[in-house]
Write a protein that holds these residues in place. Structure first.
Motif, short mmCIF file in Angstrom:
data_model
loop_
_atom_site.label_atom_id
_atom_site.label_comp_id
_atom_site.label_asym_id
_atom_site.label_seq_id
_atom_site.Cartn_x
_atom_site.Cartn_y
_atom_site.Cartn_z
N ASP A 88 0.84 -1.21 0.00
CA ASP A 88 0.00 0.00 0.00
C ASP A 88 0.87 1.26 0.00
OD1 ASP A 88 -2.31 -1.47 -0.01
OD2 ASP A 88 -2.61 -1.39 2.15
N THR A 89 1.94 1.23 0.78
CA THR A 89 2.83 2.39 0.85
C THR A 89 3.50 2.66 -0.49
OG1 THR A 89 3.28 1.98 3.20
CG2 THR A 89 4.84 3.39 2.03
N ALA A 90 3.99 1.60 -1.13
CA ALA A 90 4.64 1.75 -2.44
C ALA A 90 3.66 2.27 -3.48
CB ALA A 90 5.23 0.42 -2.89
N ASP A 91 2.43 1.75 -3.47
CA ASP A 91 1.41 2.22 -4.41
C ASP A 91 1.14 3.71 -4.23
OD1 ASP A 91 0.82 0.03 -5.99
OD2 ASP A 91 -0.65 -0.79 -4.59
N GLY A 92 1.04 4.14 -2.99
CA GLY A 92 0.73 5.55 -2.74
C GLY A 92 1.89 6.47 -3.01
N ILE A 93 3.05 6.16 -2.43
CA ILE A 93 4.21 7.05 -2.51
C ILE A 93 4.70 7.23 -3.94
CG2 ILE A 93 6.63 7.30 -1.83
CD1 ILE A 93 4.58 7.89 0.37
N TYR A 94 4.65 6.16 -4.73
CA TYR A 94 5.20 6.24 -6.08
C TYR A 94 4.11 6.39 -7.15
CZ TYR A 94 9.38 4.96 -3.60
OH TYR A 94 10.43 4.97 -2.72
N SER A 95 2.98 6.93 -6.75
CA SER A 95 1.89 7.17 -7.70
C SER A 95 2.05 8.50 -8.42
CB SER A 95 0.55 7.14 -6.97
OG SER A 95 0.48 8.20 -6.03
N ARG A 99 -0.58 14.75 -2.33
CA ARG A 99 -0.52 14.10 -1.02
C ARG A 99 -1.85 13.47 -0.65
NH1 ARG A 99 1.96 17.53 3.86
NH2 ARG A 99 3.80 17.15 2.55
N GLU A 100 -2.93 14.17 -0.90
CA GLU A 100 -4.26 13.65 -0.56
C GLU A 100 -4.57 12.39 -1.37
OE1 GLU A 100 -3.56 16.81 -1.27
OE2 GLU A 100 -3.72 17.58 0.80
N ARG A 101 -4.20 12.41 -2.64
CA ARG A 101 -4.47 11.26 -3.50
C ARG A 101 -3.59 10.07 -3.09
NH1 ARG A 101 -7.67 7.87 -5.41
NH2 ARG A 101 -7.15 6.94 -7.42
N MET A 102 -2.37 10.34 -2.67
CA MET A 102 -1.49 9.27 -2.18
C MET A 102 -2.13 8.54 -1.01
SD MET A 102 2.37 10.84 -2.21
CE MET A 102 3.18 11.39 -3.71
N ALA A 158 5.15 10.99 16.12
CA ALA A 158 4.80 11.15 14.71
C ALA A 158 3.40 11.73 14.58
CB ALA A 158 4.90 9.81 13.99
N VAL A 159 3.06 12.17 13.38
CA VAL A 159 1.76 12.77 13.10
C VAL A 159 0.97 11.84 12.20
CG1 VAL A 159 0.55 14.72 12.02
CG2 VAL A 159 2.68 15.10 13.30
N TYR A 160 -0.32 11.67 12.51
CA TYR A 160 -1.19 10.89 11.64
C TYR A 160 -1.73 11.83 10.57
CZ TYR A 160 -4.64 7.43 10.19
OH TYR A 160 -5.36 6.53 9.47
N PRO A 161 -1.51 11.53 9.28
CA PRO A 161 -1.78 12.52 8.23
C PRO A 161 -3.22 12.64 7.75
CG PRO A 161 -0.86 10.53 7.27
CD PRO A 161 -0.88 10.32 8.75
N ARG A 162 -4.09 11.71 8.11
CA ARG A 162 -5.47 11.77 7.63
C ARG A 162 -6.35 12.59 8.56
NH1 ARG A 162 -4.41 5.99 6.42
NH2 ARG A 162 -4.20 5.81 4.15
N GLY A 217 7.76 13.48 4.60
CA GLY A 217 7.91 14.50 3.57
C GLY A 217 6.97 14.28 2.40
N LYS A 218 6.59 13.02 2.18
CA LYS A 218 5.71 12.68 1.06
C LYS A 218 4.23 12.86 1.40
CE LYS A 218 8.57 11.17 -2.18
NZ LYS A 218 8.59 11.66 -3.57
N ILE A 219 3.81 12.36 2.58
CA ILE A 219 2.38 12.35 2.90
C ILE A 219 2.03 13.14 4.16
CG2 ILE A 219 1.98 10.17 1.71
CD1 ILE A 219 1.99 8.78 4.44
N GLY A 220 3.04 13.74 4.78
CA GLY A 220 2.76 14.59 5.93
C GLY A 220 2.59 13.86 7.25
#
Length: 260
Positions: A88-95, A99-102, A158-162, A217-220
């Motif tokens: 799931d992480t690879a799908d999102g980060i390298y899409s 950030r929201e779409r990731m 850490a911060v939860y980004p959603r 840095g990628k998804i906050g």
């Protein structure tokens, strides 16, 4: 004492498919947060199961089959929990999306191209790496521990980004609990690999922290999927570190190898 057993069982039940068929009474968020202390212990239990499967299989089949069945045992015990997080992480980060779409892609249960590639390489590197390791049973035992013991570097403060939902351990784990996982991890690594274990622990922990910075840095922030990805990557890194050390200085075997 009962409280600690309860927290351990909650963590074991959450991280594995091992049934915890006991009455745990009222479960509070604090129990889950403080149960994080037992991450390395859960890793040890998973590793022991994988190792036993390996040792049994090599009595009747070649070692390579022992490795395959040990990996299958790991998937069965954990439900491929962390491998799914890596995908799931690879799908999102390298899409290459916003950030929201990731974050939306990471939440999607479907596996994309990047996720499939990440899973294939993860499994392949573990299998090939173990094939080249001198003391395979010890590596099979230690890999799940390595993936769990560094999680403090990923989730502490850490911060939860959603906007909705919350990571159970993200930003909720206390410093004392993280220190506890560090101590348990250091003990395990030192017993398994002698003083080399301390060096490898430091490298793995630094890698986990740098991974956290990269993902943030990628998804906050950090999600449960990111935790899983970090665990899988650190297991692979442990194998690579041992192979490098073995090539130049010999296999860094500690107490378990000496007594067997």
């Amino acid at each position: 004492m009962k409280t600690q057993v309860k927290r351990f069982l909650l963590t074991l039940g959450f991280m594995t498919r091992i049934p915890v068929n006991v009455d745990l009474g009222e479960v509070k968020e604090e129990d889950m947060h403080k149960g994080f202390l037992y991450y390395p212990v859960v890793g040890l239990i998973i590793g022991l199961i994988d190792m036993v499967v390996y040792l049994l299989i090599i009595q009747i089949l070649p070692e390579t089959f022992g490795i395959i069945f040990a990996m299958l045992a790991n998937f069965f015990v954990t439900g491929a929990f962390h491998l799914d997080g890596l995908s799931d992480t690879a799908d999102g980060i390298y899409s290459a999306r916003t950030r929201e779409r990731m974050l939306e892609i990471m939440k999607d249960s479907r596996i994309g191209t990047n996720g499939g590639i990440a899973m294939c390489f993860d499994i392949l590197m573990k299998y090939v790496g173990l094939c080249y390791c001198d003391v395979k049973w010890l590596m099979i035992l230690m890999m799940p521990i390595a993936g769990k013991m560094v999680q403090g570097a990923i989730v502490y403060k850490a911060v939860y980004p959603r906007k909705t939902g919350i990571g159970i351990y993200v930003g909720t784990v206390s410093l004392g609990t993280v220190v506890g996982t560090v101590i348990l991890g250091l003990i395990a690594m030192t017993l398994a690999f002698s003083w080399w274990g301390i060096v490898m622990f430091a490298v793995l922990y630094l890698f986990a922290y740098l991974f956290r910075i990269y993902i943030t840095g990628k998804i906050g922030g950090i999600t449960g999927d990111v935790q899983g990805a970090g665990s899988e990557l650190c297991e692979v890194l442990l194998v690579l570190l041992v192979l490098i050390i073995t090539r130049f200085w010999g296999f860094p075997a500690g107490l378990p190898y000496m007594f067997l």
